[in-house]
Design a protein around this motif. Structure first.
Motif, PDB file in Angstrom:
ATOM      1  N   LEU A 108      20.547  21.118   4.552  1.00 54.59           N
ATOM      2  CA  LEU A 108      20.408  19.742   4.067  1.00 54.59           C
ATOM      3  C   LEU A 108      21.723  19.333   3.413  1.00 54.59           C
ATOM      4  O   LEU A 108      22.255  20.062   2.583  1.00 54.59           O
ATOM      5  CB  LEU A 108      19.292  19.648   3.024  1.00 54.59           C
ATOM      6  N   THR A 109      22.223  18.181   3.793  1.00 58.93           N
ATOM      7  CA  THR A 109      23.425  17.648   3.171  1.00 58.93           C
ATOM      8  C   THR A 109      23.041  16.676   2.057  1.00 58.93           C
ATOM      9  O   THR A 109      21.868  16.296   1.927  1.00 58.93           O
ATOM     10  CB  THR A 109      24.288  16.894   4.205  1.00 58.93           C
ATOM     11  N   ASN A 118       3.029   1.417  -6.048  1.00 64.12           N
ATOM     12  CA  ASN A 118       3.076   1.334  -7.518  1.00 64.12           C
ATOM     13  C   ASN A 118       2.779   2.671  -8.184  1.00 64.12           C
ATOM     14  O   ASN A 118       2.036   2.738  -9.162  1.00 64.12           O
ATOM     15  CB  ASN A 118       2.124   0.243  -8.036  1.00 64.12           C
ATOM     16  N   TRP A 119       3.375   3.740  -7.642  1.00 61.83           N
ATOM     17  CA  TRP A 119       3.181   5.079  -8.178  1.00 61.83           C
ATOM     18  C   TRP A 119       4.432   5.514  -8.929  1.00 61.83           C
ATOM     19  O   TRP A 119       5.539   5.524  -8.369  1.00 61.83           O
ATOM     20  CB  TRP A 119       2.899   6.075  -7.067  1.00 61.83           C
ATOM     21  N   ALA A 120       4.283   5.881 -10.184  1.00 63.09           N
ATOM     22  CA  ALA A 120       5.381   6.392 -11.000  1.00 63.09           C
ATOM     23  C   ALA A 120       5.415   7.912 -10.854  1.00 63.09           C
ATOM     24  O   ALA A 120       4.529   8.614 -11.345  1.00 63.09           O
ATOM     25  CB  ALA A 120       5.183   5.991 -12.456  1.00 63.09           C
ATOM     26  N   VAL A 121       6.420   8.414 -10.149  1.00 59.62           N
ATOM     27  CA  VAL A 121       6.505   9.842  -9.841  1.00 59.62           C
ATOM     28  C   VAL A 121       7.927  10.361 -10.047  1.00 59.62           C
ATOM     29  O   VAL A 121       8.876   9.589 -10.195  1.00 59.62           O
ATOM     30  CB  VAL A 121       6.085  10.133  -8.384  1.00 59.62           C
ATOM     31  N   THR A 122       8.020  11.666  -9.996  1.00 59.11           N
ATOM     32  CA  THR A 122       9.317  12.335  -9.906  1.00 59.11           C
ATOM     33  C   THR A 122       9.422  12.948  -8.521  1.00 59.11           C
ATOM     34  O   THR A 122       8.474  13.570  -8.033  1.00 59.11           O
ATOM     35  CB  THR A 122       9.476  13.420 -10.977  1.00 59.11           C
ATOM     36  N   ILE A 123      10.588  12.763  -7.901  1.00 59.04           N
ATOM     37  CA  ILE A 123      10.867  13.280  -6.563  1.00 59.04           C
ATOM     38  C   ILE A 123      11.968  14.329  -6.685  1.00 59.04           C
ATOM     39  O   ILE A 123      13.015  14.063  -7.285  1.00 59.04           O
ATOM     40  CB  ILE A 123      11.328  12.140  -5.630  1.00 59.04           C
ATOM     41  N   SER A 124      11.719  15.492  -6.132  1.00 63.41           N
ATOM     42  CA  SER A 124      12.682  16.585  -6.194  1.00 63.41           C
ATOM     43  C   SER A 124      12.960  17.093  -4.786  1.00 63.41           C
ATOM     44  O   SER A 124      12.043  17.218  -3.975  1.00 63.41           O
ATOM     45  CB  SER A 124      12.097  17.718  -7.046  1.00 63.41           C
ATOM     46  N   ILE A 125      14.219  17.392  -4.515  1.00 62.04           N
ATOM     47  CA  ILE A 125      14.611  17.925  -3.214  1.00 62.04           C
ATOM     48  C   ILE A 125      15.447  19.180  -3.465  1.00 62.04           C
ATOM     49  O   ILE A 125      16.365  19.167  -4.288  1.00 62.04           O
ATOM     50  CB  ILE A 125      15.428  16.889  -2.410  1.00 62.04           C
ATOM     51  N   VAL A 126      15.098  20.257  -2.763  1.00 62.36           N
ATOM     52  CA  VAL A 126      15.809  21.528  -2.914  1.00 62.36           C
ATOM     53  C   VAL A 126      16.291  22.024  -1.556  1.00 62.36           C
ATOM     54  O   VAL A 126      15.801  21.591  -0.514  1.00 62.36           O
ATOM     55  CB  VAL A 126      14.909  22.609  -3.570  1.00 62.36           C
ATOM     56  N   ASP A 127      17.233  22.969  -1.591  1.00 59.71           N
ATOM     57  CA  ASP A 127      17.681  23.603  -0.355  1.00 59.71           C
ATOM     58  C   ASP A 127      16.721  24.742   0.003  1.00 59.71           C
ATOM     59  O   ASP A 127      15.707  24.941  -0.664  1.00 59.71           O
ATOM     60  CB  ASP A 127      19.134  24.064  -0.468  1.00 59.71           C
TER      61      ASP A 127
END
Length: 135
Positions: free
Chosen positions: A7-8, A27-36
């Motif tokens: 993933l770049t 209308n969703w308050a979330v945290t988004i996380s992306i990892v290798d």
């Protein structure tokens, strides 16, 4: 030697943008996380209104999905069905639905973890992000 897809930063940005759009559309308050593929953080984005704890839960879900190379719902179901000893597995903390691996040609290149709404909605957001890669 084998070649390996990764993933770049541009990939992470595409995923995050699409995931955020899905969250905002609902209308969703979330945290988004992306990892290798090793579970190392590439991107963390906490939307306004998301609970502070979600900034810890989302990366844990992403890391677990990447290291296990499967959706975290598998682990949650395993534990809920009685295999509670699984909670002692080392390096695995996000044992809740909401972590989705990013698969390319059968290989895991990373994962997306989302936290902040119902688990099925977290998954919906993660999958919308991954779909932006056109895989």
């Amino acid at each position: 030697m084998q070649s390996k897809q990764i993933l770049t930063l541009d990939d992470a940005r595409k995923i995050a943008t699409a995931a955020e759009a899905e969250a905002r559309a609902n209308n969703w308050a979330v945290t988004i996380s992306i990892v290798d593929d090793g579970g190392h953080l590439l991107w963390l984005h906490r939307l306004d209104g998301a609970a502070p704890i979600s900034a810890h839960i989302a990366p844990a879900k992403a890391k677990t999905a990447a290291l296990g190379r499967r959706e975290t719902k598998v682990y949650e179901d395993m534990i809920n069905n009685g295999r509670v000893s699984f909670v002692t597995v080392p390096e695995v903390e996000g044992l809740l639905e909401g972590g989705v691996p990013v698969m390319v040609n059968g290989q895991c290149v990373g994962a997306v973890g989302v936290s902040g709404v119902k688990s099925s909605e977290d998954v919906q957001i993660a999958r919308a992000g991954i779909a932006a890669l056109g895989l």
